[in-house]
Design a protein around this motif. Structure first.
Motif: not given
Length: 383
Positions: A223-228, A230-243
């Motif tokens: 859910w971290a990528a989806v959270y970033q 859909e709720e925080l408005g970050f891009g998919s490539s940025q969100s993948a970096i979190g995991f």
């Protein structure tokens, strides 16, 4: 020499399973979009996977005691890889749900078998190595997530991505299949008991700790990528970096875990880990900048890293339950949360928000600190 080769074989299987989880996590937004599901709807897919693992735990525990962990781990690794590739065919909910159930069954069964084989090798080597096994699992997850981000940038479809990765992992798995190892087996009279055995005594609290840590790991994975996005408005490539950062932090901590546990003991390490897991989750809840989210992922990874390996080592050394039964019992609470937890968090995300779901993860992490004393092994005579 045989134990050294077996250690490498077990490490290979841990790494392989980690890569599959990382690849899956990196493509969840794409798979969710193909299926046309919201968080609650995709939570049902994850729930099917969780149910598969839940049914696997007691069955594989019995089979480990009957035919041996090494044989189980080898064949389950092959079957899990095949099921992973087949998930790419899940383009509709009707197809994906049964595929997810069977994949969850294989993942859950393989997790128990590889931990049991790893515990046998650990005992043969007479030194702690369980944390490093799980470190390689986390390394695999990070590699899989990074490969997923690369595949997205290259425009690979989910089927193309899964098939290519499956072929690469099949070449690596061939080594583990050839390593000879004779596992311990339990006599028939020692395998009696209920099919679904829950942890007993202090081992129950160990299972609760594993549950909380696995819930935190599952939350970031699914859910971290989806959270970033859909709720925080970050891009998919940025969100993948979190995991990926979360996985790297877990790798570092797990590869250092054996030395830390040997020096300070499992209880102090677990207590500090629980506090770190709570703080990291709070960063995700309160953070609105991408860098703050990434820091939270790192701290959360450091905090959750050694809890599950500690729980598996404690289960394998339990003086009351057989190895297969004890590992399966702890996994019913612990690893089951890795699969059951994300669907629940998805429902919370739909009803309230994913921010609230991560807040729950932060609150539960405090209980790791409170229950850490259960990791101490006590013999029947009280020693």
């Amino acid at each position: 020499m045989q134990a050294v080769k077996a250690r490498r074989a077990v490490a290979t299987i841990f790494f392989l399973l980690g890569t599959l989880i990382g690849i899956w996590a990196s493509r969840i937004p794409d798979i969710k979009a193909v299926l046309g599901l919201d968080e609650a709807g995709f939570g049902l897919v994850l729930l099917a996977m969780a149910l598969g693992a839940f049914f696997a735990f007691p069955i594989v525990g019995r089979q480990i005691d009957r035919i041996g962990a090494a044989r189980m781990a080898r064949w389950l690794a092959v079957l899990t890889l095949l099921l992973f590739v087949s998930l790419a065919a899940g383009t509709t909910v009707r197809i994906m749900v049964p595929l997810a159930f069977v994949a969850g069954f294989m993942i859950g069964a393989l997790d128990i078998a590889m931990n049991a084989w790893g515990a046998e090798v650990e005992q043969a080597l007479r030194k702690p190595v369980m944390s490093s096994y799980h470190g390689l699992y986390s390394l695999g997850a990070g590699v899989g997530a990074a490969a997923g981000a690369g595949a997205i940038r290259l425009g690979l479809s989910v089927p193309q991505h899964f098939v290519i990765w499956g072929l690469l992992m099949a070449l690596m798995l061939a080594f583990a299949l050839r390593v000879p190892w004779t596992s311990e087996r339990q006599a028939p009279e020692k395998r009696k008991g209920p099919l679904l055995a829950l942890p007993k005594g202090a081992l129950f609290f160990v299972g609760i700790m594993a549950l909380i840590a696995a819930l935190g790991e599952g939350a970031v994975t699914d859910w971290a990528a989806v959270y970033q996005i859909e709720e925080l408005g970050f891009g998919s490539s940025q969100s993948a970096i979190g995991f990926a950062l979360f996985s790297v932090a877990m790798v570092i901590m797990r590869l250092s875990g054996d030395r830390l546990i040997a020096r300070y003991g499992p209880v102090p390490v677990a207590r500090l880990s629980g506090l770190a897991a709570a703080v990291g989750a709070l960063f995700l809840v309160l953070g609105s900048h991408i860098w703050l989210i990434w820091v939270g992922c790192v701290v959360m990874g450091l905090g959750n890293a050694v809890i599950f390996p500690l729980a598996m080592s404690r289960a394998a050394a339990d003086p009351v339950m057989s190895k297969g039964t004890a590992l399966a019992a702890v996994a019913t609470l612990g690893y089951g949360a890795f699969l059951f937890g994300p669907p629940v968090l998805g429902f919370i995300g739909t009803a309230v928000s994913l921010r609230a779901a991560f807040g729950l993860v932060a609150a539960l992490a405090i209980f790791i600190f409170l229950l850490a004393g259960a990791l101490k092994v006590e013999r029947p005579d009280g020693t």
